[in-house]
Design a protein around this motif. Structure first.
Motif, PDB file in Angstrom:
ATOM      1  N   LYS A 163      40.432  21.817 -33.961  1.00  0.00           N
ATOM      2  CA  LYS A 163      39.228  22.505 -33.469  1.00  0.00           C
ATOM      3  C   LYS A 163      38.129  22.473 -34.530  1.00  0.00           C
ATOM      4  CE  LYS A 163      36.795  25.692 -31.080  1.00  0.00           C
ATOM      5  NZ  LYS A 163      35.418  25.236 -31.108  1.00  0.00           N
ATOM      6  N   ALA A 164      38.477  22.844 -35.763  1.00  0.00           N
ATOM      7  CA  ALA A 164      37.489  22.860 -36.844  1.00  0.00           C
ATOM      8  C   ALA A 164      36.969  21.452 -37.125  1.00  0.00           C
ATOM      9  CB  ALA A 164      38.090  23.460 -38.109  1.00  0.00           C
ATOM     10  N   LEU A 165      37.863  20.470 -37.136  1.00  0.00           N
ATOM     11  CA  LEU A 165      37.455  19.092 -37.412  1.00  0.00           C
ATOM     12  C   LEU A 165      36.620  18.510 -36.280  1.00  0.00           C
ATOM     13  CD1 LEU A 165      40.766  17.808 -39.017  1.00  0.00           C
ATOM     14  CD2 LEU A 165      38.623  18.335 -40.196  1.00  0.00           C
ATOM     15  N   THR A 166      36.989  18.805 -35.042  1.00  0.00           N
ATOM     16  CA  THR A 166      36.210  18.330 -33.896  1.00  0.00           C
ATOM     17  C   THR A 166      34.817  18.960 -33.914  1.00  0.00           C
ATOM     18  OG1 THR A 166      38.179  17.978 -32.551  1.00  0.00           O
ATOM     19  CG2 THR A 166      36.100  18.196 -31.372  1.00  0.00           C
ATOM     20  N   ASP A 167      34.764  20.253 -34.181  1.00  0.00           N
ATOM     21  CA  ASP A 167      33.461  20.923 -34.275  1.00  0.00           C
ATOM     22  C   ASP A 167      32.584  20.246 -35.326  1.00  0.00           C
ATOM     23  OD1 ASP A 167      34.146  22.719 -32.316  1.00  0.00           O
ATOM     24  OD2 ASP A 167      34.433  24.416 -33.683  1.00  0.00           O
ATOM     25  N   TYR A 168      33.163  19.904 -36.455  1.00  0.00           N
ATOM     26  CA  TYR A 168      32.396  19.326 -37.550  1.00  0.00           C
ATOM     27  C   TYR A 168      32.025  17.861 -37.287  1.00  0.00           C
ATOM     28  CZ  TYR A 168      30.993  17.855 -42.181  1.00  0.00           C
ATOM     29  OH  TYR A 168      30.280  17.338 -43.223  1.00  0.00           O
ATOM     30  N   PHE A 169      33.006  17.039 -36.968  1.00  0.00           N
ATOM     31  CA  PHE A 169      32.758  15.604 -36.854  1.00  0.00           C
ATOM     32  C   PHE A 169      32.164  15.178 -35.509  1.00  0.00           C
ATOM     33  CE2 PHE A 169      36.130  15.407 -40.196  1.00  0.00           C
ATOM     34  CZ  PHE A 169      35.325  14.864 -41.192  1.00  0.00           C
ATOM     35  N   VAL A 170      32.546  15.831 -34.431  1.00  0.00           N
ATOM     36  CA  VAL A 170      32.094  15.410 -33.103  1.00  0.00           C
ATOM     37  C   VAL A 170      30.905  16.242 -32.627  1.00  0.00           C
ATOM     38  CG1 VAL A 170      32.784  15.095 -30.690  1.00  0.00           C
ATOM     39  CG2 VAL A 170      34.408  14.579 -32.526  1.00  0.00           C
ATOM     40  N   MET A 171      31.008  17.547 -32.782  1.00  0.00           N
ATOM     41  CA  MET A 171      29.959  18.437 -32.285  1.00  0.00           C
ATOM     42  C   MET A 171      28.850  18.698 -33.320  1.00  0.00           C
ATOM     43  SD  MET A 171      31.211  18.768 -29.325  1.00  0.00           S
ATOM     44  CE  MET A 171      30.123  19.953 -28.605  1.00  0.00           C
ATOM     45  N   ASN A 172      29.049  18.209 -34.557  1.00  0.00           N
ATOM     46  CA  ASN A 172      28.071  18.371 -35.648  1.00  0.00           C
ATOM     47  C   ASN A 172      27.759  19.825 -35.959  1.00  0.00           C
ATOM     48  OD1 ASN A 172      27.672  15.608 -36.314  1.00  0.00           O
ATOM     49  ND2 ASN A 172      26.552  15.405 -34.384  1.00  0.00           N
ATOM     50  N   ILE A 173      28.781  20.665 -35.887  1.00  0.00           N
ATOM     51  CA  ILE A 173      28.642  22.076 -36.253  1.00  0.00           C
ATOM     52  C   ILE A 173      28.979  22.208 -37.734  1.00  0.00           C
ATOM     53  CG2 ILE A 173      29.550  24.399 -35.883  1.00  0.00           C
ATOM     54  CD1 ILE A 173      30.134  23.525 -32.962  1.00  0.00           C
ATOM     55  N   SER A 174      28.093  22.798 -38.480  1.00  0.00           N
ATOM     56  CA  SER A 174      28.266  22.936 -39.922  1.00  0.00           C
ATOM     57  C   SER A 174      29.524  23.744 -40.261  1.00  0.00           C
ATOM     58  CB  SER A 174      27.037  23.632 -40.509  1.00  0.00           C
ATOM     59  OG  SER A 174      27.151  23.730 -41.894  1.00  0.00           O
ATOM     60  N   ASN A 175      30.210  23.317 -41.321  1.00  0.00           N
ATOM     61  CA  ASN A 175      31.389  24.021 -41.817  1.00  0.00           C
ATOM     62  C   ASN A 175      31.417  23.800 -43.324  1.00  0.00           C
ATOM     63  OD1 ASN A 175      34.089  24.494 -42.786  1.00  0.00           O
ATOM     64  ND2 ASN A 175      34.784  24.500 -40.665  1.00  0.00           N
ATOM     65  N   SER A 176      31.079  24.810 -44.083  1.00  0.00           N
ATOM     66  CA  SER A 176      30.958  24.658 -45.536  1.00  0.00           C
ATOM     67  C   SER A 176      32.275  24.275 -46.197  1.00  0.00           C
ATOM     68  CB  SER A 176      30.406  25.935 -46.166  1.00  0.00           C
ATOM     69  OG  SER A 176      31.266  27.026 -45.931  1.00  0.00           O
ATOM     70  N   GLN A 177      33.397  24.726 -45.655  1.00  0.00           N
ATOM     71  CA  GLN A 177      34.691  24.368 -46.242  1.00  0.00           C
ATOM     72  C   GLN A 177      34.966  22.870 -46.100  1.00  0.00           C
ATOM     73  OE1 GLN A 177      37.157  27.174 -44.061  1.00  0.00           O
ATOM     74  NE2 GLN A 177      37.575  28.234 -45.989  1.00  0.00           N
ATOM     75  N   ILE A 178      34.637  22.308 -44.948  1.00  0.00           N
ATOM     76  CA  ILE A 178      34.839  20.871 -44.746  1.00  0.00           C
ATOM     77  C   ILE A 178      33.785  20.084 -45.522  1.00  0.00           C
ATOM     78  CG2 ILE A 178      34.834  19.005 -43.045  1.00  0.00           C
ATOM     79  CD1 ILE A 178      36.001  21.022 -41.026  1.00  0.00           C
ATOM     80  N   GLU A 179      32.547  20.555 -45.530  1.00  0.00           N
ATOM     81  CA  GLU A 179      31.471  19.877 -46.240  1.00  0.00           C
ATOM     82  C   GLU A 179      31.737  19.786 -47.734  1.00  0.00           C
ATOM     83  OE1 GLU A 179      28.132  22.208 -45.010  1.00  0.00           O
ATOM     84  OE2 GLU A 179      28.017  21.196 -43.070  1.00  0.00           O
ATOM     85  N   ASP A 180      32.504  20.723 -48.286  1.00  0.00           N
ATOM     86  CA  ASP A 180      32.834  20.721 -49.714  1.00  0.00           C
ATOM     87  C   ASP A 180      33.850  19.644 -50.076  1.00  0.00           C
ATOM     88  OD1 ASP A 180      31.086  22.759 -50.261  1.00  0.00           O
ATOM     89  OD2 ASP A 180      32.622  24.329 -50.269  1.00  0.00           O
ATOM     90  N   ILE A 181      34.468  19.020 -49.089  1.00  0.00           N
ATOM     91  CA  ILE A 181      35.448  17.969 -49.338  1.00  0.00           C
ATOM     92  C   ILE A 181      34.709  16.634 -49.264  1.00  0.00           C
ATOM     93  CG2 ILE A 181      37.589  16.892 -48.544  1.00  0.00           C
ATOM     94  CD1 ILE A 181      38.360  19.624 -47.355  1.00  0.00           C
ATOM     95  N   GLY A 182      34.650  15.939 -50.380  1.00  0.00           N
ATOM     96  CA  GLY A 182      33.833  14.740 -50.508  1.00  0.00           C
ATOM     97  C   GLY A 182      34.091  13.670 -49.469  1.00  0.00           C
ATOM     98  N   ILE A 183      35.326  13.478 -49.078  1.00  0.00           N
ATOM     99  CA  ILE A 183      35.627  12.403 -48.133  1.00  0.00           C
ATOM    100  C   ILE A 183      35.048  12.675 -46.749  1.00  0.00           C
ATOM    101  CG2 ILE A 183      37.884  13.192 -47.306  1.00  0.00           C
ATOM    102  CD1 ILE A 183      38.569  10.028 -47.857  1.00  0.00           C
ATOM    103  N   ALA A 184      34.724  13.910 -46.461  1.00  0.00           N
ATOM    104  CA  ALA A 184      34.105  14.234 -45.170  1.00  0.00           C
ATOM    105  C   ALA A 184      32.786  13.485 -45.010  1.00  0.00           C
ATOM    106  CB  ALA A 184      33.897  15.738 -45.039  1.00  0.00           C
ATOM    107  N   LYS A 185      32.046  13.312 -46.105  1.00  0.00           N
ATOM    108  CA  LYS A 185      30.789  12.556 -46.058  1.00  0.00           C
ATOM    109  C   LYS A 185      31.063  11.090 -45.727  1.00  0.00           C
ATOM    110  CE  LYS A 185      28.344  15.518 -49.274  1.00  0.00           C
ATOM    111  NZ  LYS A 185      29.275  16.287 -50.058  1.00  0.00           N
ATOM    112  N   LYS A 186      32.132  10.549 -46.290  1.00  0.00           N
ATOM    113  CA  LYS A 186      32.488   9.149 -46.010  1.00  0.00           C
ATOM    114  C   LYS A 186      32.887   8.981 -44.547  1.00  0.00           C
ATOM    115  CE  LYS A 186      33.902   7.908 -50.664  1.00  0.00           C
ATOM    116  NZ  LYS A 186      34.946   7.348 -51.522  1.00  0.00           N
TER     117      LYS A 186
END
Length: 75
Positions: A44-67
Motif C-alpha cells: 500500500k505504501a509503495l503503491t501510493d508512492y510509486f504509482v499514485m505519486n503520494i509523498s512519503n518521507s520515509q520512502i523518499e529518504d531511501i536513495g534507491i527510491a529515486k532510481k
C-alpha cells in the motif's frame, strides 16, 4: 529477485520486480541494502508512492527510491 516480483500486488510485482530485473547488474552493494529496506514497506505504501505519486518521507529518504522513480519515468 524473488521478493521483488512476488509482493502480493501485481502493481508492485511489476514496479519492483521490473526495476530489479532490468537493473540488478548495475546496482552497488549500498543500492542492494537500500532495496532490501524498501521491500520492508507495505505494498500500500509503495503503491501510493510509486504509482499514485503520494509523498512519503520515509520512502523518499531511501536513495534507491529515486532510481526506481527515474526508471518508471523512462518506461
Amino acid at each position: 529477485m524473488f521478493r521483488s516480483s512476488h509482493r502480493g500486488t501485481k502493481e508492485m510485482d511489476l514496479v519492483l520486480g521490473g526495476f530489479f530485473k532490468n537493473n540488478h547488474s548495475s546496482l552497488l552493494p549500498t543500492d542492494l541494502d537500500e532495496f532490501e529496506r524498501l521491500l520492508e514497506f507495505s505494498d500500500k505504501a509503495l503503491t501510493d508512492y510509486f504509482v499514485m505519486n503520494i509523498s512519503n518521507s520515509q520512502i523518499e529518504d531511501i536513495g534507491i527510491a529515486k532510481k526506481i522513480k527515474s526508471y518508471l519515468e523512462r518506461q
